[in-house]
Write an enzyme that holds these catalytic residues in place. Structure first.
Site, PDB file in Angstrom:
ATOM      1  N   LYS A  73       1.191   0.261  -5.593  1.00 33.90           N
ATOM      2  CA  LYS A  73       0.236   0.269  -4.456  1.00 33.90           C
ATOM      3  C   LYS A  73       0.069   1.769  -4.075  1.00 33.90           C
ATOM      4  CE  LYS A  73      -0.131  -1.016   0.597  1.00 33.90           C
ATOM      5  NZ  LYS A  73       0.593  -1.910   1.842  1.00 33.90           N
ATOM      6  N   ASP A 101      -2.865   3.653   5.733  1.00 31.44           N
ATOM      7  CA  ASP A 101      -3.090   2.298   5.976  1.00 31.44           C
ATOM      8  C   ASP A 101      -3.105   2.310   7.557  1.00 31.44           C
ATOM      9  OD1 ASP A 101      -3.430  -0.286   6.273  1.00 31.44           O
ATOM     10  OD2 ASP A 101      -1.315  -0.701   5.879  1.00 31.44           O
ATOM     11  N   LYS A 159      -3.592  -1.097  13.406  1.00 32.13           N
ATOM     12  CA  LYS A 159      -2.130  -0.986  13.738  1.00 32.13           C
ATOM     13  C   LYS A 159      -1.979  -0.204  15.227  1.00 32.13           C
ATOM     14  CE  LYS A 159      -0.273  -0.521   8.987  1.00 32.13           C
ATOM     15  NZ  LYS A 159       0.688  -1.541   9.085  1.00 32.13           N
ATOM     16  N   ASP A 212       2.008   4.805   2.574  1.00 29.93           N
ATOM     17  CA  ASP A 212       1.902   3.725   2.011  1.00 29.93           C
ATOM     18  C   ASP A 212       1.090   3.989   0.569  1.00 29.93           C
ATOM     19  OD1 ASP A 212       1.883   0.759   2.614  1.00 29.93           O
ATOM     20  OD2 ASP A 212      -0.284   0.804   2.973  1.00 29.93           O
ATOM     21  N   ASP A 265      -4.914  -5.744   7.781  1.00 32.17           N
ATOM     22  CA  ASP A 265      -3.590  -5.004   7.753  1.00 32.17           C
ATOM     23  C   ASP A 265      -2.903  -5.599   6.254  1.00 32.17           C
ATOM     24  OD1 ASP A 265      -1.901  -2.899   7.865  1.00 32.17           O
ATOM     25  OD2 ASP A 265      -1.110  -3.951   9.633  1.00 32.17           O
ATOM     26  N   GLU A 304      -3.530  -5.693   3.492  1.00 41.71           N
ATOM     27  CA  GLU A 304      -4.353  -4.985   2.501  1.00 41.71           C
ATOM     28  C   GLU A 304      -3.638  -4.746   1.025  1.00 41.71           C
ATOM     29  OE1 GLU A 304      -2.672  -3.242   4.439  1.00 41.71           O
ATOM     30  OE2 GLU A 304      -2.163  -1.722   3.022  1.00 41.71           O
ATOM     31  N   ARG A 330      -1.715  -6.664  -0.743  1.00 38.06           N
ATOM     32  CA  ARG A 330      -1.785  -7.726  -1.803  1.00 38.06           C
ATOM     33  C   ARG A 330      -3.101  -7.699  -2.265  1.00 38.06           C
ATOM     34  NH1 ARG A 330       0.489 -11.614   3.006  1.00 38.06           N
ATOM     35  NH2 ARG A 330       1.454  -9.823   3.572  1.00 38.06           N
TER      36      ARG A 330
END
Ligand code: BES
Ligand code: ZN
Ligand code: ZN
Length: 478
Positions: A246, A251, A258, A269, A328, A330, A332
């Site tokens: 990833k 993020d 968030k 991230d 959030d 995101e 996956r």
């Protein structure tokens, strides 16, 4: 760092600080036992005693603890603590005698790893204040051992430097570490290694290919995404391995924004993407006999008038439709495309890494990463590689009931589970929809990627995953 192996006595070791381990209850080697203060040296774990035997300029006796309780993880920790001692003494060269141990090659590797990781500093953005408060950095490590340990020492140097490069990528702030910067690093890796090739898709190509997850996550911001592919042809007769990491360079959560507190940590991230790139570089540098396809989907996750909205339906690369019920979640979405793509490119056994869920921190803290797999053999290989490398993984289960929690209302799937519980597993159940029958393991590194607070990783990026993946390949190829 300069790392070499020399077959020399403690007396002749020519270094700013010479280090020798002492097990509890043992006595010092004869050549130094007579030194002033030698009688006070302690073997209890982490005890440090400085001696001036007249031969080596300075000798540090390090307590190894009880012989039966000793392992290479303890040695990594001690090696990092020794770096701290060396720094205090402003010694820039170190010589370490490998302690007697059942696996001396592993012990030598641990000394190298603890020293290199423990010496890590990130000063790229320090400007003028850089030199003011800092003591000179350690420049060289000599492992005092026979020539037969030279291979292990060099291997450890390569993967440990790779882990530190991953930490550089992690630490670099998001305004200087964009998807195109990760792609540039991948291009540099390919340029440096004959057996590595690189392919990078930009936003237009990602759209054209129908990678709806990566497209949707990136559409909220002005920064163009990248789908990065590194291929390493190392040969060997095993199945082609796939790594997926990833690479969310920041993020915010998107429209499902968030909270502000701690949001700056979301520059990390992309930690898994960094680990996959640098592990690939290390595997190529070591010339390990494996064929490898590494894929890093890289994007920011931003809120705006063009951002993907809760309830929007997207189509992933493999044709499955997904309701984006929380923007959030995101990771996956981009991993789904990257997993399907890696398998299409020929990966026959896939490991993905991601800072995927906050839930994994609740379950396992920063000690173990979670591994979720559809293949017992691969899960067992990862557990073994974790024990060997010190980058630990603990398996969590899959079950059809978790899959049922990821069903969509108007689409095939939802990216948000119907219940909050088992968040790390339900995220994996979503990913499972994109790997078909391919043996696959997902590693959630949200708890281990930064602020691990081990002696040799400390605060900030840990480089987690580089050493684990290199060890996996060493074990599979060996
Ligand atoms: N990048 C985060 C996961 C994360 C959170 C990593 C905290 C490290 C520390 C991920 O994209 C995310 O936000 N996941 C959500 C999923 C949820 C909305 C289903 C989470 O874990 O809260
Ligand atoms: Zn998120
Ligand atoms: Zn994320």
């Amino acid at each position: 760092m300069n790392v070499d192996v020399r077959h020399k006595s403690l007396q002749d070791a020519d270094a700013g600080l010479v280090v020798v381990g002492l097990y509890e209850g043992d006595s010092l080697p004869d050549e130094v036992s007579g030194a002033p203060g030698g009688g006070d040296a302690k073997g209890s774990f982490k005890a440090m005693t400085r001696l001036y035997p007249g031969g080596p300029e300075r000798l540090l006796v390090v307590g190894l603890g009880e012989r039966d309780a000793f392992d290479v993880e303890k040695l990594r920790v001690l090696a990092a603590l020794v770096v701290g001692e060396a720094t205090k003494l402003e010694a820039t060269s170190l010589a370490w005698a490998v302690p007697a141990y059942e696996d001396e090659a592993a012990a030598a590797e641990a000394i190298v790893t603890g020293t290199i990781l423990g010496s890590y500093r990130f000063t790229d953005f320090k400007g003028d204040s850089k030199e003011d408060d800092e003591k000179p950095a350690l420049e060289s490590l000599t492992v005092l051992a026979g020539e037969e340990l030279a291979g292990a020492v060099e291997t450890a140097r390569v993967y440990s430097e790779a882990a530190n490069r991953a930490r550089d990528l992690q630490e670099t702030p998001a305004n200087s570490m964009r998807p195109e910067d990760l792609a540039k690093r991948a291009e540099a890796i390919a340029a440096a290694q004959d057996e590595v090739t690189v392919e990078v898709l930009d936003g237009d190509a990602i759209h054209a290919k129908g990678m709806g997850g990566l497209a949707a996550v990136s559409q909220g911001g002005p920064v163009d995404p990248r789908l990065i592919v590194l291929r390493y042809q190392g040969g060997g007769d095993g199945p082609t391995l796939g790594f997926v990491g990833k690479g969310v360079t920041f993020d915010t959560g998107g429209i499902s924004l968030k909270p502000g507190a701690g949001m700056s940590e979301m520059k990390y991230d992309m930690s898994a993407g960094a680990a996959v790139l640098e592990a690939t570089a290390a595997i190529a540098e070591l010339g390990l006999p494996v064929n490898l396809i590494s894929v890093v989907p890289a994007t920011e996750n931003m809120p705006s008038g063009t951002a993907v909205k809760p309830g929007d339906v997207i189509t992933q690369y493999n044709g499955k439709t997904v309701e984006v019920n929380n923007t959030d979640a995101e990771g996956r979405l981009i991993l789904a495309d990257a997993l399907a793509y890696a398998i299409e490119l020929g990966a026959e056994r896939v490991v993905d890494l991601a800072t995927l869920t906050g839930a994994v921190l609740i379950a396992l803290g920063s000690t173990y990463a979670a591994v979720i797999s559809n293949d017992d053999a691969l899960a067992a290989e990862l557990s073994a590689a974790g024990e060997e490398s010190g980058e630990l993984v603990w398996r969590l289960p899959l079950h059809p009931e978790y899959k049922a929690m990821m069903k969509g209302t108007v689409a095939d799937l939802s990216n948000l589970a119907s219940k909050r519980e088992a968040g790390t597993i339900t995220a994996s159940a979503f990913l499972e929809e994109f790997v078909g029958e391919t043996p696959w393991a997902h590693i959630d590194i949200a708890g281990t990627a930064w602020d691990v607070n081990r002696a040799y990783t400390g605060k900030g990026g840990s480089g987690y995953g580089v050493r684990l993946l290199v060890q996996l390949v060493r074990d599979l190829a060996g």
